[in-house]
Enzyme design. Structure first.
Site, short mmCIF file in Angstrom:
data_model
loop_
_atom_site.label_atom_id
_atom_site.label_comp_id
_atom_site.label_asym_id
_atom_site.label_seq_id
_atom_site.Cartn_x
_atom_site.Cartn_y
_atom_site.Cartn_z
N HIS A 116 -0.13 -0.26 10.60
CA HIS A 116 0.90 -1.19 10.17
C HIS A 116 2.08 -1.22 11.14
O HIS A 116 2.34 -0.24 11.85
CB HIS A 116 1.44 -0.82 8.78
N ASP A 147 -0.38 -5.86 9.25
CA ASP A 147 -1.38 -5.06 9.95
C ASP A 147 -1.28 -5.37 11.44
O ASP A 147 -1.16 -6.54 11.83
CB ASP A 147 -2.79 -5.44 9.51
N GLU A 196 0.82 -1.22 0.00
CA GLU A 196 0.00 0.00 0.00
C GLU A 196 0.85 1.27 0.00
O GLU A 196 0.40 2.33 0.43
CB GLU A 196 -0.99 -0.02 1.18
#
Length: 591
Positions: free
Chosen positions: A528, A361, A337
């Protein structure tokens, strides 16, 4: 193109310049300190790429301005990125110090009674503080005899910690972060801050639209023979997990093959964009063959790519691992991401350890009570106070399965130069590739799925940017936890069971953000985090102080916290000192 040389460690033996007896009596001892320091560092350390660390020793002992200048000229010509000054005696403080404002520097003053090495150390550090050029102090706890050439354990620990962190600083300088795409789903870490990279890390940001990846794939700007090798490797090594999609979204064999092919191509093309590939010149693509000199990268993916093309999960997982179809090799750093701040934490961890990094995550805090309620299982051991579920579809390195083994047979993640092909195969065998969930990834893809073995020490980190303050670093040392299979299955199926999982138990201190596991989760600054093998929080703290990034949260023992000596002048509480010093000195490469 000529390959960029690796940074070296400069060793500066300094000496009392008074001739007619004083200097002459100290030359051999002083130079032997330099040689012993160099021998230690070259024996114990490697660059993150696996290459041997080189030390450059001044041609002469340094007594004053002229010899300091000669030493600097030599260091400048040999890519010295950090320096260690050593002495067993009194020398002339400000006349002999390393004055480079951005090069990490330490001074080892020999603890002996015959000559006042400690006095020089104090005088030189005072000069560093007064001039605004922080330096690290190294001074042995116990007095040594003048003819003792050994390096005490406490001195060795500081020399190695300083050198590891200093090499990381020097290795990042001048490199780039490849931002492939833009902001992913509003994730703040993918709002790539050029000033942060330039001012704190000495890096550039190369921003490239994801259409460049599409162009390379569509126009065959890659090594076609390598693609066939990659497909054959995947056919041999990939085990596929269940397809949890509804029937109308499941792909047939031909469609699945196309998804796999494109996923592997993405890995190849992202790698080529990062580091270049000389084979592209053979097909007339000289410009593309150069790459972007990227030491780290991030791929936006969601959603502008993944709504129509295979996601980045396979490419990211393979690149971040220590092996692929070419065998065992240095892992890359690629952030899911395009979370550039998590990418920087990955980069720090890799530079400090040479190992692959696990991107995840920070998904769920499970209290002992909640787990007992939904599974009937009572947590114990490392997990007794609760656990954090670390899970993400994307770039978790396959090394994170911990199927590699240390010298005592314990599960671990090794530096890539220590990994055998059998261990790489074991990590692949422990991984399943599950078709991407259509609701998330309309273009398909494959997510790696593995479960990290329990009882492995890890350090979880994260960089955040705070407006008005700048970057901060979070550190949480702890362990992976192994749950009974039925308990894991129940918990895992409550989220997405096609993704890799690490159950993490941070080490608690009973204070502040480490009061309990819930507090760790509650104080984490973003969605994260990164897992680095081992309890290496102290190395992160030293590295952060070199870059002037304050640490806002850590559970490292106070005796292991090692920062420049000038931090002590910024108050009596060591974490407050860190904030005040970082603010006072500003980013290492001020802009």
């Amino acid at each position: 193109m000529k390959k960029i040389s690796l940074p070296k460690i400069g060793i500066r033996p300094v000496i009392d310049g008074r001739r007619m007896g004083v200097r002459e009596s100290l030359e051999e001892q002083t130079m032997n300190m330099a040689k012993a320091t160099a021998a230690l560092l070259t024996e114990k350390l490697r660059h993150a790429c696996g290459a041997a660390v080189e030390c450059v020793i001044s041609d002469t002992c340094i007594a004053g301005m002229a010899e300091a200048a000669a030493c600097e000229e030599k260091f400048s010509s040999q890519n010295v990125g950090l320096t260690i000054t050593v002495t067993p005696c009194w020398c002339y403080g400000s006349e002999t110090i390393d004055m480079d404002p951005t090069r990490p520097k330490a001074i080892w003053g020999f603890n002996g009674t015959e000559r006042p090495g400690a006095v020089y150390l104090a005088a030189a550090l005072a000069a560093h503080s007064q001039k605004g050029i922080p330096a690290f102090s190294i001074y042995g706890h116990d007095v040594q005899d003048a003819d003792d050439t050994s390096i005490p354990a406490d001195v060795e620990e500081k020399l190695l910690r300083f050198a590891r962190a200093g090499l990381a600083v020097a290795s990042m300088k001048g490199k780039s972060y490849l931002s492939l795409g833009g902001v992913s789903m509003g994730i703040a870490g993918s709002i790539v801050d050029h000033n942060f990279f330039e001012s704190w890390l000495g890096m550039k940001v190369q921003a490239v639209d994801m259409t460049e990846l599409r162009r390379r794939i569509d126009q065959k700007i890659y090594d076609e023979a390598e693609l066939e090798m990659a497909l054959a490797w995947a056919d041999k090594n990939f085990r596929y997990g269940e397809d949890e999609n509804n029937k109308q979204y499941q792909r047939n064999a031909e469609q699945s093959r196309a998804v796999l092919r494109e996923s592997l191509l993405m890995a190849m093309c992202i790698r080529d964009m990062m580091q270049g590939n000389s084979k592209l010149t053979d097909i007339g693509r000289v410009e593309e063959s150069l790459g972007y000199n990227a030491i780290a990268a991030g791929f936006q993916g969601q959603r502008h790519w993944t709504d129509q093309y295979p996601n980045g999960d396979t490419a990211e997982a393979i690149l971040n691992s220590s092996f692929d179809w070419n065998g065992v090799r240095e892992p890359f750093v690629v952030a899911t991401e395009n979370d550039s701040l998590n990418g920087v934490a990955m980069l720090m961890g890799h530079q400090l350890t040479g190992t692959a990094q696990v991107f995840a995550d920070v998904r769920t805090y499970w209290s002992p009570e909640a787990i007992e309620r939904v599974t009937g299982h009572k947590l114990d051991g490392l997990a007794e106070h609760g656990i954090i579920h670390l899970i993400n579809s994307g770039s978790a390195a396959l090394d994170g399965s911990c199927k590699q083994r240390d010298s005592e047979g314990n599960p671990t993640m090794k530096p890539h130069w220590e990994i055998s092909q059998q261990e790489a195969d074991a990590c692949l065998a422990a991984t399943e590739w599950c078709p991407a969930i259509h609701e998330y990834f309309r273009g398909g893809g494959y997510s790696s799925r593995f479960l990290t073995e329990g009882g492995v020490p890890f350090t979880m980190t994260r960089v955040n940017i705070i407006k008005g303050l700048g970057p901060v670093l979070q550190i949480a040392e702890g362990w992976s936890v192994e749950l009974p299979k039925d308990v894991h299955d129940i918990l895992n199926k409550r989220t997405n069971s096609t993704w890799p999982t690490t159950w993490f138990a941070p080490r608690l201190t009973g204070k502040g953000p480490f009061t309990d596991v819930y507090s760790v989760m509650a104080n984490w600054g973003a969605n994260h985090g990164v897992l680095t093998i081992g309890h290496v929080g102290a190395d992160f703290i030293t590295l952060a102080s070199m870059l002037r990034i304050p640490v806002c949260m850590h559970n490292v023992e106070e005796t292991k916290v090692y920062r420049p000596s000038a931090w002590a002048a910024h108050g009596m509480d060591i974490e407050g000192q860190d904030y005040r010093a970082c603010q006072n000195y500003g980013p290492l490469y001020k802009r």
